[in-house]
Design a protein around this motif. Structure first.
Motif, PDB file in Angstrom:
ATOM      1  N   VAL A   1       0.861  -1.187   0.000  1.00 23.06           N
ATOM      2  CA  VAL A   1       0.000   0.000   0.000  1.00 23.06           C
ATOM      3  C   VAL A   1       0.896   1.235   0.000  1.00 23.06           C
ATOM      4  O   VAL A   1       1.640   1.486   0.939  1.00 23.06           O
ATOM      5  CB  VAL A   1      -0.934  -0.001   1.226  1.00 23.06           C
ATOM      6  CG1 VAL A   1      -1.789   1.259   1.248  1.00 23.06           C
ATOM      7  CG2 VAL A   1      -1.824  -1.243   1.199  1.00 23.06           C
TER       8      VAL A   1
ATOM      9  N   GLU B   1      -4.485   7.016  -3.251  1.00 22.05           N
ATOM     10  CA  GLU B   1      -3.504   6.177  -2.562  1.00 22.05           C
ATOM     11  C   GLU B   1      -3.554   6.412  -1.050  1.00 22.05           C
ATOM     12  O   GLU B   1      -3.469   5.475  -0.244  1.00 22.05           O
ATOM     13  CB  GLU B   1      -2.092   6.464  -3.106  1.00 22.05           C
ATOM     14  CG  GLU B   1      -1.841   5.955  -4.514  1.00 22.05           C
ATOM     15  CD  GLU B   1      -2.373   6.883  -5.588  1.00 22.05           C
ATOM     16  OE1 GLU B   1      -2.195   6.566  -6.765  1.00 22.05           O
ATOM     17  OE2 GLU B   1      -2.986   7.941  -5.252  1.00 22.05           O
TER      18      GLU B   1
ATOM     19  N   ALA C   1      -6.633   4.789   0.435  1.00 23.46           N
ATOM     20  CA  ALA C   1      -6.483   3.336   0.562  1.00 23.46           C
ATOM     21  C   ALA C   1      -5.712   2.990   1.827  1.00 23.46           C
ATOM     22  O   ALA C   1      -6.053   2.044   2.553  1.00 23.46           O
ATOM     23  CB  ALA C   1      -5.780   2.772  -0.671  1.00 23.46           C
ATOM     24  N   ALA C   2      -4.652   3.764   2.097  1.00 22.25           N
ATOM     25  CA  ALA C   2      -3.868   3.539   3.317  1.00 22.25           C
ATOM     26  C   ALA C   2      -4.711   3.840   4.553  1.00 22.25           C
ATOM     27  O   ALA C   2      -4.663   3.109   5.552  1.00 22.25           O
ATOM     28  CB  ALA C   2      -2.615   4.413   3.292  1.00 22.25           C
TER      29      ALA C   2
END
Length: 348
Positions: free
Chosen positions: A29, A39, A42-43
């Motif tokens: 990730v 991004e 998502a983390a």
């Protein structure tokens, strides 16, 4: 030739397969959880999933889970500058911030008069003795009990709790402070405002993911009765090590204890000597005494319970886990008993 037997689960635990898999996945990730792009989101989602896993396993839904570098940092965040009281049985990470003036009885139970100004552990790492936590308690170190005994933070009645991942099959270097919703703490690490402004610094995403997975797996084990089986093995070991008349004492016997912990005192047979002898024989256990900068000290936990200096320096802690087998504890009992008999025969 049999392999080594690990009987030091209260010190640290093997990394669970679930935690390892979650950490490997987290390595892929890319984003920073504080970034607003895809991004980063998502983390952030991965981190919040783990936060939910820890909360669910701990029975702390609705409480704030603040990720830290471990229970030691969580203790500083919870206790610093608050003028709390504790007993000498607390882990040094807690007693360093508190006044250790509370009275402990011979079974390791603490007398609490002002819960709102007290830090009190759920279970002791050396003896396994468990406390009855009073309503309104300021801080409780839940590290040793989390994952081993049924536990619901929301029902404990304490304001804050400390937990650590590597005590239940997660990675080292990650823990959390659990805070009852509506309370606040003064940040010890200041900067970017992460963790709701309570702990700055980019979050350890891999460690957090591993912690969440380990907590979920630990809760499943507990529900499946894994630790009840461990308790049976501990009782078998306790019985196998008992030898009336030799002066050995099981610290905390008669009090409620963790299912996996046995603290055995054999006056005059130094704990560190026993640890070395057992290590050479293929068994990993701990001394009841603590070591600091290479200097061996008697256990302040045992001294607080009323044991004398010789007794407090003559203890070993044996702590079992889900991987421990019946043959492991019986072999340990045979080896330890033979070493004790040899010592007694030599008149040492």
């Amino acid at each position: 030739m049999t392999g080594r037997v690990y009987l030091d689960w209260n010190a640290t635990t093997p990394l669970r397969a679930e935690a390892r898999a979650a950490m490997v996945a987290a390595m892929e990730v890319l984003g920073n959880p504080s970034s607003v792009h895809a991004e980063g989101r998502a983390a952030k989602a991965l981190m919040e999933k783990a936060r939910g896993q820890v909360a669910a396993a701990l029975g702390a839904e609705g409480a704030d889970i603040v990720f830290t570098s471990g229970a030691t940092e969580a203790a500083a965040l919870a206790c610093a500058g608050r003028g709390l009281f504790c007993a000498d049985i607390e882990h040094e990470a807690v007693s360093a911030w508190c006044e250790p003036s509370l009275v402990v009885d011979g079974l390791g139970r603490v007398m609490v008069s002002d819960p709102a100004q007290t830090a009190l552990q759920l279970a002791n790492s050396e003896t396994g003795v468990m406390q009855d936590l009073p309503e309104g308690l300021a801080v409780s170190d839940l590290t040793q009990g989390f994952g081993k005994v049924p536990l619901a933070f929301n029902w404990l009645g304490c304001a804050m709790g400390l937990v650590s991942a590597h005590k239940l099959g997660g990675p080292k270097g990650i823990g959390a402070l659990v805070i009852r919703r509506g309370l606040d703490v003064a940040a010890q690490l200041k900067g970017g405002g992460q963790e709701m402004g309570r702990r700055a610094g980019t979050e350890n995403l891999m460690g957090i993911a591993g912690f969440g997975a380990a907590a979920e797996a630990a809760a499943r084990d507990l529900a499946d009765g894994v630790w009840a089986r461990v308790a049976e093995l501990r009782n078998i070991l306790e019985q196998a090590l008992s030898a009336p008349g030799d002066g050995s004492i099981c610290a905390g016997l008669g009090a409620a204890r963790l299912p996996n912990t046995l603290n055995l005192i054999t006056p005059g047979w130094k704990g560190e000597t026993q640890v070395m002898q057992m290590d050479l024989a293929g068994f990993a256990v701990s001394a009841g005494s603590a070591c600091s900068s290479g200097k061996v000290r008697e256990s302040r936990v045992l001294r607080a319970m009323g044991f004398d200096g010789v007794q407090a320096a003559s203890a070993i802690r044996i702590s079992l886990g889900p991987d421990t087998k019946r043959d492991d504890v019986l072999r340990f009992a045979d080896v330890w008993s033979a070493a004790r008999a040899k010592r007694l025969k030599a008149g040492a």
